[in-house]
Design a protein around this motif. Structure first.
Motif, PDB file in Angstrom:
ATOM      1  N   ALA A  41       0.847  -1.206   0.000  1.00 52.67           N
ATOM      2  CA  ALA A  41       0.000   0.000   0.000  1.00 52.67           C
ATOM      3  C   ALA A  41       0.873   1.243   0.000  1.00 52.67           C
ATOM      4  CB  ALA A  41      -0.921   0.002   1.220  1.00 52.67           C
ATOM      5  N   ARG A  42       1.949   1.182   0.764  1.00 48.96           N
ATOM      6  CA  ARG A  42       2.809   2.358   0.840  1.00 48.96           C
ATOM      7  C   ARG A  42       3.483   2.631  -0.507  1.00 48.96           C
ATOM      8  NH1 ARG A  42       7.586   4.007   5.146  1.00 48.96           N
ATOM      9  NH2 ARG A  42       7.275   6.232   4.865  1.00 48.96           N
ATOM     10  N   VAL A  43       3.980   1.602  -1.137  1.00 51.29           N
ATOM     11  CA  VAL A  43       4.594   1.792  -2.453  1.00 51.29           C
ATOM     12  C   VAL A  43       3.577   2.398  -3.416  1.00 51.29           C
ATOM     13  CG1 VAL A  43       5.613   0.642  -4.444  1.00 51.29           C
ATOM     14  CG2 VAL A  43       6.140  -0.166  -2.151  1.00 51.29           C
ATOM     15  N   MET A  44       2.392   1.845  -3.407  1.00 50.23           N
ATOM     16  CA  MET A  44       1.365   2.313  -4.337  1.00 50.23           C
ATOM     17  C   MET A  44       1.012   3.767  -4.063  1.00 50.23           C
ATOM     18  SD  MET A  44      -1.151  -0.982  -4.881  1.00 50.23           S
ATOM     19  CE  MET A  44      -1.781  -1.180  -3.256  1.00 50.23           C
ATOM     20  N   VAL A  45       0.813   4.093  -2.793  1.00 46.79           N
ATOM     21  CA  VAL A  45       0.404   5.455  -2.441  1.00 46.79           C
ATOM     22  C   VAL A  45       1.540   6.451  -2.687  1.00 46.79           C
ATOM     23  CG1 VAL A  45      -0.225   6.988  -0.524  1.00 46.79           C
ATOM     24  CG2 VAL A  45      -1.371   4.771  -0.783  1.00 46.79           C
ATOM     25  N   VAL A  46       2.732   6.075  -2.293  1.00 38.90           N
ATOM     26  CA  VAL A  46       3.876   6.987  -2.428  1.00 38.90           C
ATOM     27  C   VAL A  46       4.136   7.332  -3.899  1.00 38.90           C
ATOM     28  CG1 VAL A  46       6.400   7.022  -2.318  1.00 38.90           C
ATOM     29  CG2 VAL A  46       5.056   6.519  -0.270  1.00 38.90           C
ATOM     30  N   PHE A  47       4.171   6.321  -4.745  1.00 41.18           N
ATOM     31  CA  PHE A  47       4.473   6.623  -6.133  1.00 41.18           C
ATOM     32  C   PHE A  47       3.269   7.199  -6.867  1.00 41.18           C
ATOM     33  CE2 PHE A  47       8.063   4.075  -4.869  1.00 41.18           C
ATOM     34  CZ  PHE A  47       9.090   4.891  -5.322  1.00 41.18           C
ATOM     35  N   ASP A  48       2.098   6.910  -6.378  1.00 39.58           N
ATOM     36  CA  ASP A  48       0.908   7.571  -6.905  1.00 39.58           C
ATOM     37  C   ASP A  48       0.990   9.069  -6.592  1.00 39.58           C
ATOM     38  OD1 ASP A  48      -1.893   7.520  -7.982  1.00 39.58           O
ATOM     39  OD2 ASP A  48      -2.326   8.255  -5.959  1.00 39.58           O
ATOM     40  N   MET A  49       1.434   9.370  -5.390  1.00 40.99           N
ATOM     41  CA  MET A  49       1.621  10.756  -4.985  1.00 40.99           C
ATOM     42  C   MET A  49       2.635  11.439  -5.907  1.00 40.99           C
ATOM     43  SD  MET A  49       4.209  12.524  -3.303  1.00 40.99           S
ATOM     44  CE  MET A  49       5.100  11.300  -2.335  1.00 40.99           C
ATOM     45  N   ALA A  50       3.751  10.766  -6.160  1.00 37.69           N
ATOM     46  CA  ALA A  50       4.780  11.345  -7.024  1.00 37.69           C
ATOM     47  C   ALA A  50       4.231  11.546  -8.435  1.00 37.69           C
ATOM     48  CB  ALA A  50       6.016  10.437  -7.055  1.00 37.69           C
ATOM     49  N   TYR A  51       3.519  10.533  -8.906  1.00 30.89           N
ATOM     50  CA  TYR A  51       2.893  10.581 -10.239  1.00 30.89           C
ATOM     51  C   TYR A  51       1.985  11.808 -10.337  1.00 30.89           C
ATOM     52  CZ  TYR A  51       0.100   8.505 -14.155  1.00 30.89           C
ATOM     53  OH  TYR A  51      -0.539   8.233 -15.325  1.00 30.89           O
ATOM     54  N   ARG A  52       1.143  11.997  -9.331  1.00 31.13           N
ATOM     55  CA  ARG A  52       0.230  13.141  -9.326  1.00 31.13           C
ATOM     56  C   ARG A  52       0.989  14.454  -9.262  1.00 31.13           C
ATOM     57  NH1 ARG A  52      -5.296  11.995  -7.152  1.00 31.13           N
ATOM     58  NH2 ARG A  52      -5.482   9.745  -6.939  1.00 31.13           N
ATOM     59  N   TRP A  53       2.061  14.460  -8.479  1.00 33.32           N
ATOM     60  CA  TRP A  53       2.795  15.725  -8.348  1.00 33.32           C
ATOM     61  C   TRP A  53       3.504  16.088  -9.650  1.00 33.32           C
ATOM     62  CZ3 TRP A  53       2.066  19.880  -6.055  1.00 33.32           C
ATOM     63  CH2 TRP A  53       3.060  20.868  -6.017  1.00 33.32           C
ATOM     64  N   PHE A  54       4.033  15.102 -10.340  1.00 35.02           N
ATOM     65  CA  PHE A  54       4.635  15.383 -11.649  1.00 35.02           C
ATOM     66  C   PHE A  54       3.578  15.957 -12.587  1.00 35.02           C
ATOM     67  CE2 PHE A  54       7.987  12.086 -10.628  1.00 35.02           C
ATOM     68  CZ  PHE A  54       9.043  12.983 -10.658  1.00 35.02           C
ATOM     69  N   LYS A  55       2.413  15.359 -12.564  1.00 39.41           N
ATOM     70  CA  LYS A  55       1.336  15.853 -13.426  1.00 39.41           C
ATOM     71  C   LYS A  55       0.937  17.253 -13.017  1.00 39.41           C
ATOM     72  CE  LYS A  55      -0.933  11.507 -14.740  1.00 39.41           C
ATOM     73  NZ  LYS A  55      -1.902  11.621 -15.837  1.00 39.41           N
ATOM     74  N   ALA A  56       0.773  17.448 -11.722  1.00 41.60           N
ATOM     75  CA  ALA A  56       0.370  18.766 -11.238  1.00 41.60           C
ATOM     76  C   ALA A  56       1.436  19.802 -11.588  1.00 41.60           C
ATOM     77  CB  ALA A  56       0.153  18.731  -9.729  1.00 41.60           C
ATOM     78  N   SER A  57       2.667  19.359 -11.718  1.00 41.63           N
ATOM     79  CA  SER A  57       3.752  20.281 -12.048  1.00 41.63           C
ATOM     80  C   SER A  57       3.885  20.496 -13.553  1.00 41.63           C
ATOM     81  CB  SER A  57       5.083  19.739 -11.506  1.00 41.63           C
ATOM     82  OG  SER A  57       5.000  19.555 -10.111  1.00 41.63           O
ATOM     83  N   GLY A  58       2.983  19.866 -14.296  1.00 44.81           N
ATOM     84  CA  GLY A  58       2.945  20.118 -15.727  1.00 44.81           C
ATOM     85  C   GLY A  58       3.756  19.159 -16.581  1.00 44.81           C
ATOM     86  N   TYR A  59       4.260  18.111 -15.980  1.00 46.01           N
ATOM     87  CA  TYR A  59       5.021  17.147 -16.769  1.00 46.01           C
ATOM     88  C   TYR A  59       4.095  16.182 -17.479  1.00 46.01           C
ATOM     89  CZ  TYR A  59       9.379  18.421 -14.360  1.00 46.01           C
ATOM     90  OH  TYR A  59      10.468  19.081 -13.877  1.00 46.01           O
ATOM     91  N   ASP A  60       4.598  15.688 -18.572  1.00 46.52           N
ATOM     92  CA  ASP A  60       3.981  14.577 -19.266  1.00 46.52           C
ATOM     93  C   ASP A  60       4.602  13.340 -18.644  1.00 46.52           C
ATOM     94  OD1 ASP A  60       2.187  14.195 -21.244  1.00 46.52           O
ATOM     95  OD2 ASP A  60       3.390  15.261 -22.735  1.00 46.52           O
ATOM     96  N   VAL A  61       3.796  12.523 -18.006  1.00 44.92           N
ATOM     97  CA  VAL A  61       4.388  11.403 -17.283  1.00 44.92           C
ATOM     98  C   VAL A  61       3.991  10.076 -17.901  1.00 44.92           C
ATOM     99  CG1 VAL A  61       4.824  10.477 -14.986  1.00 44.92           C
ATOM    100  CG2 VAL A  61       3.841  12.761 -15.225  1.00 44.92           C
ATOM    101  N   ILE A  62       4.949   9.216 -18.018  1.00 46.82           N
ATOM    102  CA  ILE A  62       4.619   7.825 -18.342  1.00 46.82           C
ATOM    103  C   ILE A  62       5.047   7.016 -17.127  1.00 46.82           C
ATOM    104  CG2 ILE A  62       4.908   5.887 -19.895  1.00 46.82           C
ATOM    105  CD1 ILE A  62       5.868   7.816 -22.019  1.00 46.82           C
TER     106      ILE A  62
END
Length: 483
Positions: A41-62
């Motif tokens: 759960a922690r891995v999923m939540v932590v990297f989901d958080m990072a994923y969202r933050w990259f998006k929120a910061s305007g990056y195109d994320v894969i």
RNA sequence: GGCGGGGUAGCAAAAUGGUUAUGCAGCGGAUUGCAAAUCCGUCUAUAGCGGUUCGAUUCCGCUCCCCGCCUCCA
């Protein structure tokens, strides 16, 4: 400027993507032979958080997070269950997706399964053999010759000499060096046909590490930005991945390595032998999923996280405060940026309730700036969450609609606070009372209050409290929430 | 043994060479019929010993303690 702590350099570094404005991120996911536990759960939540933050910061994320659907434990479990590998793994993949939805995890852009990339793995092994880094051992396994790869140990900070010194008793299994690891395991007689793939080195199945190297380069390229996973994967898994990928491609594999800390339970390592293993679904029976998510994000991703009922209850109280503020000052639709701009969710994202693709946040306000500075500092979610509490205070203090809108939209970048406050506050474990019964009691209490029969009104309130229902009187009337 | 991460108030958890973290809990006040919620105020910190510094919780050294990896592991 976003800074990320890079395990490779053991330093916080400015994040500079390989390709401007793009982030390519690979995270080691689950081995699907059982239900996901809190550590997952922690891995999923932590990297989901990072994923969202990259998006929120305007990056195109894969974002790629793999599924290991072939390995020793899976074969063993399938054997015990007398079922096929495929049936077993599919069942737990479905369960995993269910758990993820519960926790508000955005599906990764790709979720490759090892068994679908055997061809790429074989190609990579062949390349390693050509490059003189892989050899066929007498027992039929293809191994990686660790000593032939310069820089082995650069991620985990280990030297081959140190490793050798601390080496455990090792039966000779055909490796020319005990530290070599398997790329391709030859087929065993007692293993089901299902796990035997043809290869130039005979029938067999992939070693554990090769799948990530192969899937990573297939989906993200030979050289990409971020690779993440649990702290324990640093060695040997990620070290071996580097050896494989860089050995095969002869170029840098990953720029930034991110590792999240472990989950402990009542201050002990969570392990099956200690019997303190919690699956996500067990925990979700007891605690609201958003509380669990909040609990995880409330600590920095690299620190240890200690799970206990007391801490979860604490997290629940804290999240309740945020939702209480949002309940008091509802976000007006025209100000509710998080929902009004949610019309263009990606296909993946649309499956998760509360997710919004377009965060139109005014980053120039003091609160938003503090929030962003915190998140840009190696994803400092505890600090970012502190900003949320300051906003809640402002909402309560000056009845600010703007602050409420901001609270909700900043919360969205963390995957929090997107529900109807009432639904959160009144949700959770069903008590003995139905909503109708609660409302009837409230009506009776109001009637008693009107004739100043306070003994009766207090009796009703006490009775409800004992049933886990807290009443709150305000000028607008009486509302309730679950304790 | 090798490598790495830590020790912050009652609990959890950030940050920082000098100025309120934040949440929960406690205490006092406002509000309330009384509560709850909320607001205001407030009490509890920086493991120990040295050093650098005008000044260290923050930098350096040492000591003690905890934890992780070195084996499948998120």
């Amino acid at each position: 400027m976003l800074k990320i702590y890079n395990t490779l350099t053991r330093n916080k570094q400015d994040f500079i993507p390989v390709e401007p404005n793009k982030v390519r991120m690979y995270v080691c996911g689950m081995t699907v032979y059982d239900y996901c536990h809190l550590g997952h759960a922690r891995v999923m939540v932590v990297f989901d958080m990072a994923y969202r933050w990259f998006k929120a910061s305007g990056y195109d994320v894969i974002y790629v997070r793999n599924i290991t659907d072939i390995d020793d434990k899976i074969i063993k479990r399938a054997g015990e269950n007398k079922e096929s590998i495929h049936v077993l793994t599919q069942r737990f993949i479905d369960a995993m997706h269910e758990d993820e939805r519960g926790l508000g995890i955005l599906p990764p852009d790709f979720e490759p399964r090892a068994t679908q990339y055997v061809a790429q793995m074989l190609a990579m092994i062949a390349k390693l053999e050509t490059n003189g880094l892989a050899y066929l051992a007498a027992d039929g396994d293809v191994n990686y010759a660790v000593r032939k790869f310069d820089g082995y140990g650069k991620l985990s900070g280990k030297s081959l000499e140190d490793l050798r010194a601390g080496e455990r008793v090792n039966v000779n299994d055909g490796k020319s060096d005990p530290l070599d690891f398997v790329l391709w395991k030859h087929a065993r007689d007692d293993e089901p046909e299902e796990v035997k793939w043809p290869s130039p080195w005979g029938r067999g199945r992939p070693g554990w590490h090769i799948e990530c190297s192969a899937m990573g380069s297939e989906l993200l390229g030979k050289h990409f930005d971020i690779h993440g996973g649990g702290a324990d994967l640093q060695f040997p898994h990620h070290e071996n991945e580097i050896a494989q990928s860089e050995g095969a491609h002869q170029c840098q594999y990953v720029n930034y390595w991110m590792h999240n800390g472990f989950v402990r339970v009542d201050d002990e390592k969570m392990s099956k032998s200690l019997g303190n293993f919690f699956t996500i679904r067990e925990v979700l029976k007891k605690y609201d999923a958003e509380v669990v998510r909040f609990f995880i994000l409330r600590a920095h991703y690299r620190s240890q996280l200690n799970y206990s009922d007391a801490h979860l209850n604490d997290a629940k109280g804290a999240l309740t405060r945020l939702y209480t503020a949002l309940k008091t000052i509802p976000v007006r639709p025209e100000l509710d940026e998080t929902t009004s701009h949610s019309t263009r969710p990606s296909e993946n994202a649309s499956q998760v309730a509360g997710y919004v693709e377009g965060w139109h946040i005014d980053w120039n306000t003091p609160h938003a700036q503090r929030f962003k500075a915190a998140m840009d500092d190696d994803f400092n979610t505890p600090e970012a969450i502190a900003v949320l509490f300051d906003l809640a205070n402002e909402v309560n203090r000056i009845q600010s609609f703007d602050a409420a809108a901001q609270l909700k939209s900043l919360g969205a970048t963390l995957g929090l606070l997107q529900r109807d406050p009432q639904a959160f506050l009144q949700g959770g474990a069903e008590g003995d009372l139905s909503e109708a019964q609660i409302n009837a009691q409230i009506a009776a209490r109001i009637a008693a209050k009107q004739v100043k029969n306070y003994a009766e009104s207090d009796r009703i309130r006490k009775e409800l409290l004992e049933a886990g229902i807290v009443l709150e009187d305000s000028a607008a009337g009486t509302t309730w929430r679950r304790a």
